[in-house]
Design a protein around this motif. Structure first.
Motif, PDB file in Angstrom:
ATOM      1  N   ARG A  70       0.829  -1.212   0.000  1.00 52.82           N
ATOM      2  CA  ARG A  70       0.000   0.000   0.000  1.00 52.82           C
ATOM      3  C   ARG A  70       0.859   1.256   0.000  1.00 52.82           C
ATOM      4  NH1 ARG A  70      -4.322   1.189   4.763  1.00 52.82           N
ATOM      5  NH2 ARG A  70      -2.387   1.323   5.953  1.00 52.82           N
ATOM      6  N   ALA A  71       1.936   1.251   0.783  1.00 52.02           N
ATOM      7  CA  ALA A  71       2.830   2.417   0.825  1.00 52.02           C
ATOM      8  C   ALA A  71       3.448   2.671  -0.544  1.00 52.02           C
ATOM      9  CB  ALA A  71       3.919   2.201   1.874  1.00 52.02           C
ATOM     10  N   HIS A  72       3.800   1.606  -1.274  1.00 58.02           N
ATOM     11  CA  HIS A  72       4.435   1.800  -2.580  1.00 58.02           C
ATOM     12  C   HIS A  72       3.426   2.309  -3.608  1.00 58.02           C
ATOM     13  CE1 HIS A  72       7.513   1.505  -5.551  1.00 58.02           C
ATOM     14  NE2 HIS A  72       6.864   0.601  -6.260  1.00 58.02           N
ATOM     15  N   THR A  73       2.210   1.783  -3.563  1.00 61.10           N
ATOM     16  CA  THR A  73       1.176   2.266  -4.476  1.00 61.10           C
ATOM     17  C   THR A  73       0.924   3.753  -4.253  1.00 61.10           C
ATOM     18  OG1 THR A  73       0.100   0.110  -4.562  1.00 61.10           O
ATOM     19  CG2 THR A  73      -1.239   2.005  -5.167  1.00 61.10           C
ATOM     20  N   GLN A  74       0.776   4.149  -3.009  1.00 63.09           N
ATOM     21  CA  GLN A  74       0.513   5.553  -2.695  1.00 63.09           C
ATOM     22  C   GLN A  74       1.699   6.436  -3.074  1.00 63.09           C
ATOM     23  OE1 GLN A  74      -0.495   5.246   1.483  1.00 63.09           O
ATOM     24  NE2 GLN A  74      -2.653   4.828   1.051  1.00 63.09           N
ATOM     25  N   ASP A  75       2.917   5.910  -2.896  1.00 67.77           N
ATOM     26  CA  ASP A  75       4.115   6.685  -3.237  1.00 67.77           C
ATOM     27  C   ASP A  75       4.201   6.906  -4.748  1.00 67.77           C
ATOM     28  OD1 ASP A  75       6.618   7.939  -2.317  1.00 67.77           O
ATOM     29  OD2 ASP A  75       7.598   6.346  -3.459  1.00 67.77           O
ATOM     30  N   MET A  76       3.880   5.863  -5.541  1.00 70.62           N
ATOM     31  CA  MET A  76       3.915   6.026  -6.995  1.00 70.62           C
ATOM     32  C   MET A  76       2.918   7.084  -7.454  1.00 70.62           C
ATOM     33  SD  MET A  76       4.538   2.244  -8.685  1.00 70.62           S
ATOM     34  CE  MET A  76       3.195   1.388  -7.835  1.00 70.62           C
ATOM     35  N   LEU A  77       1.714   7.086  -6.885  1.00 67.02           N
ATOM     36  CA  LEU A  77       0.713   8.073  -7.270  1.00 67.02           C
ATOM     37  C   LEU A  77       1.105   9.474  -6.801  1.00 67.02           C
ATOM     38  CD1 LEU A  77      -2.575   6.072  -6.566  1.00 67.02           C
ATOM     39  CD2 LEU A  77      -1.768   6.873  -8.798  1.00 67.02           C
ATOM     40  N   ALA A  78       1.641   9.561  -5.588  1.00 66.15           N
ATOM     41  CA  ALA A  78       1.988  10.869  -5.036  1.00 66.15           C
ATOM     42  C   ALA A  78       3.169  11.510  -5.759  1.00 66.15           C
ATOM     43  CB  ALA A  78       2.301  10.746  -3.546  1.00 66.15           C
ATOM     44  N   ASN A  79       4.108  10.680  -6.215  1.00 67.95           N
ATOM     45  CA  ASN A  79       5.340  11.213  -6.810  1.00 67.95           C
ATOM     46  C   ASN A  79       5.428  10.989  -8.317  1.00 67.95           C
ATOM     47  OD1 ASN A  79       6.956  12.191  -4.379  1.00 67.95           O
ATOM     48  ND2 ASN A  79       6.429  10.106  -3.747  1.00 67.95           N
ATOM     49  N   GLY A  80       4.377  10.485  -8.917  1.00 68.50           N
ATOM     50  CA  GLY A  80       4.309  10.411 -10.360  1.00 68.50           C
ATOM     51  C   GLY A  80       5.307   9.503 -11.029  1.00 68.50           C
ATOM     52  N   TYR A  81       5.397   8.255 -10.580  1.00 66.83           N
ATOM     53  CA  TYR A  81       6.277   7.286 -11.253  1.00 66.83           C
ATOM     54  C   TYR A  81       5.624   5.913 -11.201  1.00 66.83           C
ATOM     55  CZ  TYR A  81       7.795   5.468  -6.665  1.00 66.83           C
ATOM     56  OH  TYR A  81       7.834   4.889  -5.419  1.00 66.83           O
ATOM     57  N   TYR A  82       6.181   5.000 -12.018  1.00 69.35           N
ATOM     58  CA  TYR A  82       5.674   3.633 -12.069  1.00 69.35           C
ATOM     59  C   TYR A  82       6.874   2.710 -12.206  1.00 69.35           C
ATOM     60  CZ  TYR A  82       3.222  -0.532 -13.817  1.00 69.35           C
ATOM     61  OH  TYR A  82       2.746  -1.798 -14.000  1.00 69.35           O
ATOM     62  N   SER A  83       7.301   2.130 -11.071  1.00 67.64           N
ATOM     63  CA  SER A  83       8.538   1.348 -11.086  1.00 67.64           C
ATOM     64  C   SER A  83       8.626   0.515  -9.814  1.00 67.64           C
ATOM     65  CB  SER A  83       9.758   2.276 -11.177  1.00 67.64           C
ATOM     66  OG  SER A  83      10.960   1.561 -10.994  1.00 67.64           O
ATOM     67  N   HIS A  84       9.387  -0.586  -9.901  1.00 66.64           N
ATOM     68  CA  HIS A  84       9.707  -1.351  -8.698  1.00 66.64           C
ATOM     69  C   HIS A  84      10.632  -0.564  -7.783  1.00 66.64           C
ATOM     70  CE1 HIS A  84       7.803  -5.052  -9.980  1.00 66.64           C
ATOM     71  NE2 HIS A  84       8.469  -5.040 -11.113  1.00 66.64           N
ATOM     72  N   ASP A  85      11.379   0.362  -8.336  1.00 69.92           N
ATOM     73  CA  ASP A  85      12.357   1.120  -7.552  1.00 69.92           C
ATOM     74  C   ASP A  85      11.773   2.434  -7.080  1.00 69.92           C
ATOM     75  OD1 ASP A  85      14.340  -0.824  -7.947  1.00 69.92           O
ATOM     76  OD2 ASP A  85      14.891   0.034  -9.882  1.00 69.92           O
TER      77      ASP A  85
END
Length: 375
Positions: A70-85
């Protein structure tokens, strides 16, 4: 989408995890329901034939993995990226372990679905799943598989929706992170824990096993710092575990007990064959008689194996603290950073003794990868 409750998955997230489990349990039937040709899949992926035909056990939900996903999903949306890293440089393995999950193996599958105005969440879940599963069935795939990975026993799914910048424009998206993992358990986990406790405080462990710490210090003055200050804990290595398990099973099947395989391979050879880039390595082996083999999974059998594992640890550790010990030390070796431990029980007339033909074989492989070496 929203969450059902703090720390709990939503109904949509539960639905996606259910689809993943359906694909694990009956891969070819699910693929066929998506319009794929099962025969072509079998031809394209011969190395997965058994898994594709027989399926895998379902993964179970894990709350720790859910928090990480959940933290990674929210981080990708908040910071505009799509990556495992993540932007901080961490991959999924680091995120999962840093959140306190005691991983033996980890994995992560991502999915993103772009839409213009409105897309029903149920339809989005189905399309996200199909994207991930088709990707795992792609014969050109280079990443390791997660849905069809027999090592994975636990998982959690996070799905959220928002706006993300792609190609200079803003788009509505559904984003999902599916984190997978498995943890060590049973007597192997107990052995691993005891070894790390012994490394952390060798003298305290020795005293707990009835040895005299003062005598040990007198016997090993050159190891005073190690004995009093301890060593860093070993990290579990799946490569070392594979090497250890393969050797234990080989000894049981062929009825021998030796660090050297019948074909002449040493533990260094076996470890390298797993892809582990070793700079330094060691191996400890042990055998215990279990008497008469009982039915698998009985309480009595588990107790026998647990007791034998404790006896194996005690012998391995106290042996390393004997002044006349001439072999290379593994538990108390500052030059080793990783370990993998395997316990294999079975019947062998050549390895058994007067107490019976049921034996327990233990192989512990230790290693240092070349990239871990301190300059």
């Amino acid at each position: 989408m929203g969450f059902a409750a703090e720390g709990l998955p939503s109904t949509h997230e539960e639905a996606l995890l259910a689809l993943i489990n359906q694909a694990r349990q009956n891969p070819l039937a699910v693929a066929a329901s998506m319009g794929m040709d099962p025969e072509k899949i079998l031809r394209d992926l011969p190395e997965l034939e058994t898994i594709l035909k027989e399926g895998l056990p379902a993964v179970t939900f894990n709350g720790n993995l859910y928090e990480t996903a959940r933290a990674h999903t929210q981080d990708m949306l908040a910071n505009g990226y799509y990556s495992h890293d993540s932007p901080d440089g961490r991959g999924y393995d680091a995120r999962i372990r840093n959140n306190g999950y005691p991983a033996v193996a980890t994995g992560e599958s991502l999915g993103m679905l772009v839409f213009a105005n409105f897309l029903d969440p149920g339809d989005a879940i189905k399309r996200l799943f199909e994207y991930m599963f088709r990707d795992e069935l792609d014969p050109l795939r280079t990443e390791k598989r997660n849905i069809l990975n027999p090592l994975m026993t636990e998982s959690a799914v996070s799905i959220d929706t928002g706006v993300i910048s792609l190609g200079g424009g803003l788009w509505n998206v559904y984003v999902t992170t599916c984190d997978f993992g498995t943890v060590m358990s049973g007597p192997e986990a107990t052995l691993f824990k005891l070894i790390n406790q012994a490394r952390k405080n060798p003298l305290a462990m020795a005293a707990a096993l009835g040895m005299d710490p003062e005598k040990i210090l007198a016997d090993f003055p050159e190891c005073s710092d190690l004995l009093t200050q301890g060593l860093s804990p070993l990290t579990f290595s799946f490569s070392l575990f594979k090497a250890a398990k393969a050797h234990a099973e080989d000894m049981l099947a062929k009825g021998y007990f030796s660090g050297t395989s019948l074909d002449g391979r040493t533990f260094e050879n076996r470890i390298r064959e797993t892809g582990y880039n070793l700079m330094n390595a060691g191996e400890s082996i042990a055998i215990r008689c279990l008497g008469t083999c009982l039915a698998d999974e009985t309480v009595e059998t588990k107790n026998q194996i647990n007791e034998s594992a404790l006896n194996i640890f005690q012998k391995l550790f106290t042996r390393e603290l004997q002044p006349n010990y001439t072999q290379s030390r593994n538990i108390l070796n500052a030059g080793l950073k990783d370990a993998g431990i395997s316990l294999v029980a079975g019947t062998s007339s050549s390895l058994g003794g007067i107490c019976g033909d049921c034996v327990l074989l233990m192989v512990a492989d230790f290693g240092l990868r070349s990239e871990q070496q301190t300059p």
